[in-house]
Design a protein around this motif. Structure first.
Motif, PDB file in Angstrom:
ATOM      1  N   UNK A  15       0.848  -1.180   0.000  1.00  0.00           N
ATOM      2  CA  UNK A  15       0.000   0.000   0.000  1.00  0.00           C
ATOM      3  C   UNK A  15       0.880   1.224   0.000  1.00  0.00           C
ATOM      4  N   UNK A  16       0.684   2.112  -0.967  1.00  0.00           N
ATOM      5  CA  UNK A  16       1.414   3.361  -0.950  1.00  0.00           C
ATOM      6  C   UNK A  16       0.983   4.116   0.276  1.00  0.00           C
ATOM      7  N   UNK A  17       1.833   5.028   0.717  1.00  0.00           N
ATOM      8  CA  UNK A  17       1.651   5.527   2.057  1.00  0.00           C
ATOM      9  C   UNK A  17       0.569   6.536   2.246  1.00  0.00           C
ATOM     10  N   UNK A 345      -6.715   4.648  -4.033  1.00  0.00           N
ATOM     11  CA  UNK A 345      -6.067   4.414  -5.320  1.00  0.00           C
ATOM     12  C   UNK A 345      -4.675   5.029  -5.280  1.00  0.00           C
ATOM     13  N   UNK A 346      -3.678   4.213  -5.610  1.00  0.00           N
ATOM     14  CA  UNK A 346      -2.290   4.661  -5.663  1.00  0.00           C
ATOM     15  C   UNK A 346      -1.784   4.459  -7.084  1.00  0.00           C
ATOM     16  N   UNK A 347      -1.249   5.515  -7.666  1.00  0.00           N
ATOM     17  CA  UNK A 347      -0.867   5.498  -9.081  1.00  0.00           C
ATOM     18  C   UNK A 347       0.470   6.198  -9.247  1.00  0.00           C
ATOM     19  N   UNK A 348       1.294   5.665 -10.154  1.00  0.00           N
ATOM     20  CA  UNK A 348       2.579   6.313 -10.421  1.00  0.00           C
ATOM     21  C   UNK A 348       3.070   5.950 -11.822  1.00  0.00           C
ATOM     22  N   UNK A 349       3.659   6.954 -12.470  1.00  0.00           N
ATOM     23  CA  UNK A 349       4.411   6.742 -13.702  1.00  0.00           C
ATOM     24  C   UNK A 349       5.869   7.067 -13.408  1.00  0.00           C
ATOM     25  N   UNK A 350       6.776   6.182 -13.815  1.00  0.00           N
ATOM     26  CA  UNK A 350       8.204   6.380 -13.572  1.00  0.00           C
ATOM     27  C   UNK A 350       8.967   6.206 -14.877  1.00  0.00           C
ATOM     28  N   UNK A 388       1.979   2.137 -13.077  1.00  0.00           N
ATOM     29  CA  UNK A 388       1.345   1.236 -12.119  1.00  0.00           C
ATOM     30  C   UNK A 388       0.160   1.925 -11.459  1.00  0.00           C
ATOM     31  N   UNK A 389      -0.869   1.135 -11.158  1.00  0.00           N
ATOM     32  CA  UNK A 389      -2.003   1.626 -10.392  1.00  0.00           C
ATOM     33  C   UNK A 389      -2.500   0.501  -9.492  1.00  0.00           C
ATOM     34  N   UNK A 390      -2.827   0.845  -8.264  1.00  0.00           N
ATOM     35  CA  UNK A 390      -3.313  -0.122  -7.272  1.00  0.00           C
ATOM     36  C   UNK A 390      -4.614   0.429  -6.693  1.00  0.00           C
ATOM     37  N   UNK A 408      -9.934  -5.693  -0.573  1.00  0.00           N
ATOM     38  CA  UNK A 408     -10.086  -6.166  -1.947  1.00  0.00           C
ATOM     39  C   UNK A 408      -9.287  -5.231  -2.850  1.00  0.00           C
ATOM     40  N   UNK A 409      -8.610  -5.796  -3.848  1.00  0.00           N
ATOM     41  CA  UNK A 409      -7.766  -4.952  -4.672  1.00  0.00           C
ATOM     42  C   UNK A 409      -7.650  -5.421  -6.106  1.00  0.00           C
ATOM     43  N   UNK A 410      -7.368  -4.478  -6.980  1.00  0.00           N
ATOM     44  CA  UNK A 410      -7.084  -4.728  -8.387  1.00  0.00           C
ATOM     45  C   UNK A 410      -5.900  -3.845  -8.753  1.00  0.00           C
ATOM     46  N   UNK A 411      -4.785  -4.450  -9.166  1.00  0.00           N
ATOM     47  CA  UNK A 411      -3.627  -3.646  -9.547  1.00  0.00           C
ATOM     48  C   UNK A 411      -3.144  -4.024 -10.943  1.00  0.00           C
ATOM     49  N   UNK A 412      -2.435  -3.075 -11.556  1.00  0.00           N
ATOM     50  CA  UNK A 412      -1.975  -3.251 -12.927  1.00  0.00           C
ATOM     51  C   UNK A 412      -0.634  -2.558 -13.072  1.00  0.00           C
ATOM     52  N   UNK A 413       0.269  -3.186 -13.821  1.00  0.00           N
ATOM     53  CA  UNK A 413       1.543  -2.551 -14.142  1.00  0.00           C
ATOM     54  C   UNK A 413       1.875  -2.785 -15.608  1.00  0.00           C
ATOM     55  N   UNK A 414       2.540  -1.797 -16.190  1.00  0.00           N
ATOM     56  CA  UNK A 414       2.973  -1.864 -17.580  1.00  0.00           C
ATOM     57  C   UNK A 414       4.414  -1.385 -17.625  1.00  0.00           C
ATOM     58  N   UNK A 415       5.300  -2.302 -17.993  1.00  0.00           N
ATOM     59  CA  UNK A 415       6.743  -2.036 -17.990  1.00  0.00           C
ATOM     60  C   UNK A 415       7.268  -2.148 -19.409  1.00  0.00           C
ATOM     61  N   UNK A 416       7.941  -1.100 -19.867  1.00  0.00           N
ATOM     62  CA  UNK A 416       8.524  -1.083 -21.203  1.00  0.00           C
ATOM     63  C   UNK A 416      10.014  -0.776 -21.085  1.00  0.00           C
TER      64      UNK A 416
END
Length: 737
Positions: A15-17, A345-350, A388-390, A408-416
């Protein structure tokens, strides 16, 4: 195809803080004024999951509100975390081994990197490749976690190939090391555990600090940290953290320069809604300092009776370079509907871009007298995009028989990853007695130009069930869907991919006695999709693992210390190993078992005295692999650690504010080859520090490896050994208001 270029291990793919709001009755609390220089984080309303009477403070300290799982730690003894369960749970009620390092301990050790900050943690080895300035390479319970197991605010910092992120310790509020599989909530990570770093966040009360320092190898740094309300209505809060470092390293001609800025902004329109925006940018300029050196000449003298100088720059001083730019932008959102339901909802683009060009050793000697190192030139350019989004929903209720905290959770990540690797064999050799540097021997030839794509979608469910006031049952399950694609731009016909699914689960019991004793037992599994492909251009199968862990935690009320004892048995399947036909490639031939025991103590025993100590011993065995490796211990990994760190500040009298302390670190022996014929001996290192606080000022001097012991931290192979960190002295002066 994915080539396993010899580097600090094969880097493979919480869990993001956000504050966790009240989902139960309000616990009474008495807020004490913050200690001088401390930061009080602003939280939504009152305490969350795991509520109850406020824990007694350490002896001599005033009672205070319950600790936030993303906020400061009072002394060295944390009481809460959201890493193991993604809910705000008391550590004494968490049925898994976890260590929390707070800002006060990071500052006492003046740790500049994640490696330096985790050297006193049970189960962790944070110096595998010695003085490597490119990455923080960590293992937990004998397994690498630097690739898939490092998280920032509960979202993964995926490090694969040479596209790796690095964490600046100055920007952290706390570091949480969870040992054992965490796939049931995070979907990724080694069965050894994960390292979750928690960013500094906006504060309710205004504060500021500036710090300057410098020391060994010509290093100098400056930093600032500001925060507080941004308006008069109490809806907006900010924080701005900056850090800059410049100077050399223990390797001649190798710089270690880093600059970072991290703004954060929190908006609270009311008592039930909160959104925090976290951003960061970092630029690093350094070199390859983890020199790949032969066993003879480092661990043992070579045939000429010589040892390779620790300061030798194996790369050419003119073009031994590594540069990285990394940036991230994301948010943490939380809304509490009522005493039962909350959503987050925790979301980040890096983004990460790095370039490396250097001569590398690892080929052994080029002459019979063993005075000249054979080298090859290596060049890499990597670009990473990671989204990523959680999404989480939490419900806290009673069914008439038991109390539940359901997540309950649904998370997704996309790494390129766009990765371009090239090499030139051989480059000019180098004398270890009188090195002479020149220009590049030629132009490296590309052997890998890949575009790797990795996506993962996970559904998870967890229930923390209070069967009685003392007995808690933890149940969790997760379903993952992963897709891995490799586009080979050198040979398009070799492009390939695969899709995988995986189910993981965890079940655990913990019983809390009134005296602070809490025995627990757990069983958990892991699922880790792997990026890349083998020598036959086939993408790798996912790794899997399982662990049985049993232990006891002890936190006697009001005594100011926390002790954790844990035993574990881990089986890890589909482990990547060097391909016996061509060691530049990897193959899934391995199955490794880790069985051991850990003890961790953190304490604030009296006013001004803080202690962190740990002991670890485990047996690491290859159960499958090449013929010479079966039944043997994997290379690189010591199996025995012991350490103790203590810091004391005189609280009263004429010497009030003066403090001192130190530490001792023992690292057991490891092996340099698969057949375990060559040993890397154990080592004992000593650290020390003195400091003086007056008014708002603090003067501090830290020294690590104070005896300047020359030691080898590990060997990856007979011709790939790494010197540990030399003595490092760092003085600092800070002012807080």
């Amino acid at each position: 195809m994915r080539v396993a270029h010899p580097r600090p291990g094969a880097l493979r793919a919480r869990l993001a803080g956000a504050s966790l709001a009240v989902l139960a009755q309000v616990a009474p609390s008495v807020a004490a004024p913050p200690a001088e220089g401390s930061v009080q984080l602003d939280e939504i309303s009152v305490e969350s999951r795991g509520g109850g009477p406020v824990q007694a403070a350490r002896p001599g300290a005033a009672a205070r509100a319950a600790e936030s799982p993303t906020g400061p730690v009072d002394g060295y003894v944390a009481t809460r975390s959201a890493t193991a369960t993604k809910t705000n749970t008391r550590l004494i009620e968490t049925p898994q081994s976890i260590t929390v390092i707070g800002r006060q301990q990071i500052d006492a050790q003046n740790a500049q990197t994640l490696t330096q900050a985790t050297q006193y943690v049970a189960g962790a080895y944070a110096g595998t490749f010695g003085a490597d300035t490119r990455i923080d390479y960590l293992t937990l319970r004998g397994f690498v976690v630097s690739d898939y197991g490092v998280y920032r605010d509960g979202l993964q910092l995926l490090n694969y190939g040479f596209g790796y992120f690095r964490t600046n310790a100055f920007g952290l509020e706390r570091i949480e090391i969870l040992r054992g599989p965490a796939s049931v909530l995070f979907g990724a990570g080694s069965p050894g555990g994960i390292v979750n770093t928690i960013s500094k966040r906006p504060t309710q009360d205004p504060f500021g600090s500036v710090e300057v320092g410098g020391g060994s190898f010509g290093q100098a740094y400056a930093a600032f940290d500001l925060g507080g309300p941004a308006d008069q209505d109490g809806h907006w809060f900010y924080r701005l953290t900056g850090y800059g470092r410049q100077g050399g390293t223990q390797v001649d001609g190798a710089p270690d320069n880093s600059y970072s800025i991290a703004p954060a902004l929190t908006y609270k329109p009311d008592g039930s809604t909160k959104i925090t925006v976290l951003a960061s940018f970092q630029h690093d300029t350094t070199a390859v300092t983890a020199n790949f050196l032969p066993y003879l000449g480092t661990v043992r003298p070579n045939l000429s009776g010589l040892r390779i100088p620790r300061a030798l720059n194996v790369g050419d001083a003119g073009f031994n370079t590594f540069q990285r730019d990394q940036a991230s932008l994301g948010y943490e959102f939380e809304h509490v509907f009522d005493d039962t339901f909350a959503v987050r909802q925790n979301l980040r683009y890096a983004f990460n871009q790095s370039d490396q060009n250097s001569d590398i050793g690892q080929l052994g000697y080029s002459d019979a007298a063993q005075t000249r190192l054979a080298r090859y030139q290596f060049r890499d350019s990597a670009k990473v995009n990671l989204f990523q989004v959680d999404n989480q929903g939490e419900a806290r209720f009673s069914d008439g028989f038991f109390r539940h905290d359901v997540l309950m959770g649904l998370d997704y990540k996309n790494y390129q990853l766009h990765d371009n690797q090239a090499s030139l064999f051989p480059a000019n050799d180098l004398s270890i007695v009188a090195p002479v540097y020149g220009g590049p021997a030629g132009i490296p030839t590309p052997y890998l130009v890949n575009a790797d794509s990795f996506q993962q979608l996970g559904l998870y469910l967890q229930d923390q069930i209070k069967i009685t006031d003392r007995l808690t049952l933890l149940l969790g399950g997760r379903q993952d869907f992963a897709d891995n694609r490799v586009r080979d731009r050198l040979t398009p016909a070799n492009s390939n991919g695969r899709s995988d699914t995986g189910t993981t689960y965890r079940t655990a019991l913990i019983y809390n006695f009134d005296n602070g004793l809490a025995p627990y037992v757990s069983y958990s599994t892991s699922f880790q999709p792997l990026i890349g492909s083998d020598i036959n251009n086939q993408t790798f199968r996912p790794e899997t693992g399982r662990q049985v862990e049993g232990g006891v935690k002890f936190e006697p009320p009001g005594q100011g210390y926390f002790l954790t004892l844990a035993g574990f048995d881990i089986h890890r399947q589909n482990v990547l190993t060097a391909n016996p036909a061509n060691t530049l490639f990897q193959a899934q031939l391995g199955e490794v078992r880790s069985t051991g025991f850990e003890a961790q103590l953190v304490a604030s025993l009296a006013e001004g005295l803080n202690v962190a100590a740990s002991y670890t011993i485990y047996g690491l065995t290859n159960e499958r692999g090449t013929a010479d490796a079966i039944g043997k211990v994997p290379v690189n990994i010591p199996e025995n650690f012991a350490n103790l760190f203590a810091d004391y500040t005189i609280p009263t009298g004429a010497l009030r504010g003066f403090g001192f302390g130190g530490g001792v670190r023992y690292v057991g022996r490891s092996f340099a080859d698969a057949a375990n014929l060559y040993r890397v001996p154990d080592s004992v290192l000593f650290d020390a520090q003195v400091h003086y606080n007056w008014d708002r000022w603090r003067l501090q001097v830290n020294a690590t490896n104070i005896g300047d012991r020359r030691y080898v931290s590990s060997c990856q192979a007979f011709n790939s050994c790494f010197y540990g960190e030399a003595r490092r002295v760092l003085a600092s002066l800070s002012y807080r208001w």
